[in-house]
Design a protein around this motif. Structure first.
Motif, mmCIF file in Angstrom:
data_model
loop_
_atom_site.group_PDB
_atom_site.id
_atom_site.type_symbol
_atom_site.label_atom_id
_atom_site.label_comp_id
_atom_site.label_asym_id
_atom_site.label_seq_id
_atom_site.Cartn_x
_atom_site.Cartn_y
_atom_site.Cartn_z
ATOM 1 N N UNK A 175 36.714 15.972 -8.268
ATOM 2 C CA UNK A 175 36.285 17.481 -7.803
ATOM 3 C C UNK A 175 34.614 17.297 -8.262
ATOM 4 N N UNK A 176 34.208 16.906 -9.338
ATOM 5 C CA UNK A 176 32.920 16.697 -9.669
ATOM 6 C C UNK A 176 31.908 15.646 -8.830
ATOM 7 N N UNK A 177 32.776 14.700 -8.146
ATOM 8 C CA UNK A 177 32.169 13.758 -7.053
ATOM 9 C C UNK A 177 31.815 14.620 -5.663
ATOM 10 N N UNK A 178 32.837 15.560 -5.320
ATOM 11 C CA UNK A 178 32.714 16.483 -4.485
ATOM 12 C C UNK A 178 31.715 17.434 -4.456
ATOM 13 N N UNK A 179 31.528 17.982 -5.626
ATOM 14 C CA UNK A 179 30.572 18.729 -5.941
ATOM 15 C C UNK A 179 28.944 18.378 -6.030
ATOM 16 N N UNK A 180 28.929 17.057 -6.140
ATOM 17 C CA UNK A 180 27.794 16.572 -6.363
ATOM 18 C C UNK A 180 26.770 16.803 -5.202
ATOM 19 N N UNK A 181 25.469 17.342 -5.207
ATOM 20 C CA UNK A 181 24.664 17.845 -4.151
ATOM 21 C C UNK A 181 23.571 17.023 -3.949
#
Ligand code: DAH
Length: 358
Positions: free
Chosen positions: A12-18
């Motif tokens: 999820x953190x990877x997906x959120x990294x912008x």
């Protein structure tokens, strides 16, 4: 935290990294030395073989999922950055390439180089003289009498003041004074050509106030008209690059030669155009003759010991005959289109082996 929970949290953190920076922070949190996933990998060492057999694939699977997730996200960032650049840095490849600035060698310069090359092969050196001359070198020493029409103001550009020796100063009207300058400064035998600018107070479709001539001079013992004819024939055949160049020598008069001959070259008519070679018709190309003994004397040489021949012709005219321009005035207009069309590549240096033509 269960392994499954950890996995979901990290993914999820990877997906959120912008941004790539945020992604890098997630990677360090999970896979760095102190990272959550790295910590799990370290626990494998303390497990019993049975336990390790179960947990090993699970933990390694977690590491792989996280590593792949980060790589995929990194690639997505790179693609986005590239797309953004492609969108802003548009280059229309269908536009014509801009023309590189390119100068050309003027046909007069090219022809002078060709002439120097041809005559060098026959043992002639290139001599030069000043364009601002005095009337002794330009006229008197060449046996041109005070009363000769060429000396009149309407033919010659004079300067208002005389030189220190009281000689009238002028713009040389021909390259013949270089004969005098060479004979007074050099011991015979002499073999020179002298190309350069000359000036006459004359301007119409076929005359410009400045134009170019080339002079030739040979001084030696026992020189006769046969040498002159062979030299001119060899020169013109090399220059026009044809073996069928035919010369016709006609008796004429120049004050500085005796006898004087005018030289015609034969031409043929091909598709309505005159081409040098053959003998369907004749055109005058050169003035020449045996150097007058008074000229040899004026230069301080003994005419009973030294003889020679001289010739002179227009370089612009030779260029027109060889390269097909028909308007002399265009030579001096500096029109870039003309220069691009008739000019030469700077690397196209005339050589006898490579060809003195274009
Ligand atoms: N000087 C002459 C002229 O300008 C050309 C010329 C004729 C030069 C005969 C010569 C020569 O050397 O022998 O019209």
């Amino acid at each position: 935290m269960s392994l499954e929970n950890l996995k979901q949290t990290v993914l999820a953190a990877i997906a959120e990294a912008s941004t790539p920076e945020e992604l890098e922070a997630v990677r360090i949190d999970a896979l760095g030395k102190q990272g959550s996933v790295s910590g799990l990998l370290k626990t494998l060492g303390q497990m019993s073989p049975e336990e390790r057999q179960v947990q090993g694939p699970v933990i390694n699977g977690l590491r792989e999922a996280v590593t792949n997730g980060i790589a995929a996200k990194k690639a997505a960032f790179e693609t986005a950055i590239l797309n953004q650049r492609l969108a802003t840095e548009r280059l229309d490849m269908t536009l014509p390439a801009p023309e590189a600035p390119r100068g050309t060698v003027h046909p007069v310069s090219q022809v002078m180089d060709e002439l120097a090359e041809i005559f060098a092969d026959m043992g002639f050196a290139v001599a030069e003289g000043p364009e601002i001359e005095d009337d002794w070198h330009n006229f008197s020493a060449l046996n041109i009498p005070e009363t000769h029409p060429a000396r009149a103001m309407h033919d010659t550009f004079y300067f208002p003041d005389k030189d220190a020796e009281g000689r009238a100063m002028l713009l040389r009207t021909h390259t013949s004074p270089v004969q005098i300058r060479t004979m007074t400064s050099q011991e015979p035998p002499i073999r020179i050509i002298a190309p350069g600018r000359v000036y006459r107070s004359d301007s119409d479709a076929t005359h410009t106030p400045m134009f170019h001539q080339i002079e030739g001079l040979v001084i030696d013992k026992g020189i006769h008209l046969g040498h002159l004819k062979w030299t001119l024939e060899t020169f013109l055949r090399a220059f026009f690059e044809r073996d069928d160049v035919v010369l016709r020598l006609r008796p004429s008069y120049f004050p500085f030669t005796e006898p004087s001959v005018e030289v015609d070259v034969g031409y043929s008519v091909v598709n309505g155009k005159r081409v040098i070679g053959g003998s369907e018709g004749w055109m005058e190309v050169l003035g020449s003759g045996m150097v007058h003994r008074r000229v040899i004397e004026a230069c301080g040489l003994d005419p009973d010991m030294w003889q020679g021949f001289a010739f002179g012709t227009g370089v612009d005219r030779l260029a027109m005959l060889k390269y097909g321009m028909d308007d002399l005035r265009a030579f001096f207009d500096g029109d870039n289109r003309w220069l691009q069309h008739y000019g030469f590549n700077a690397l196209d240096v005339p050589t006898l082996s490579g060809g003195v033509g274009a």
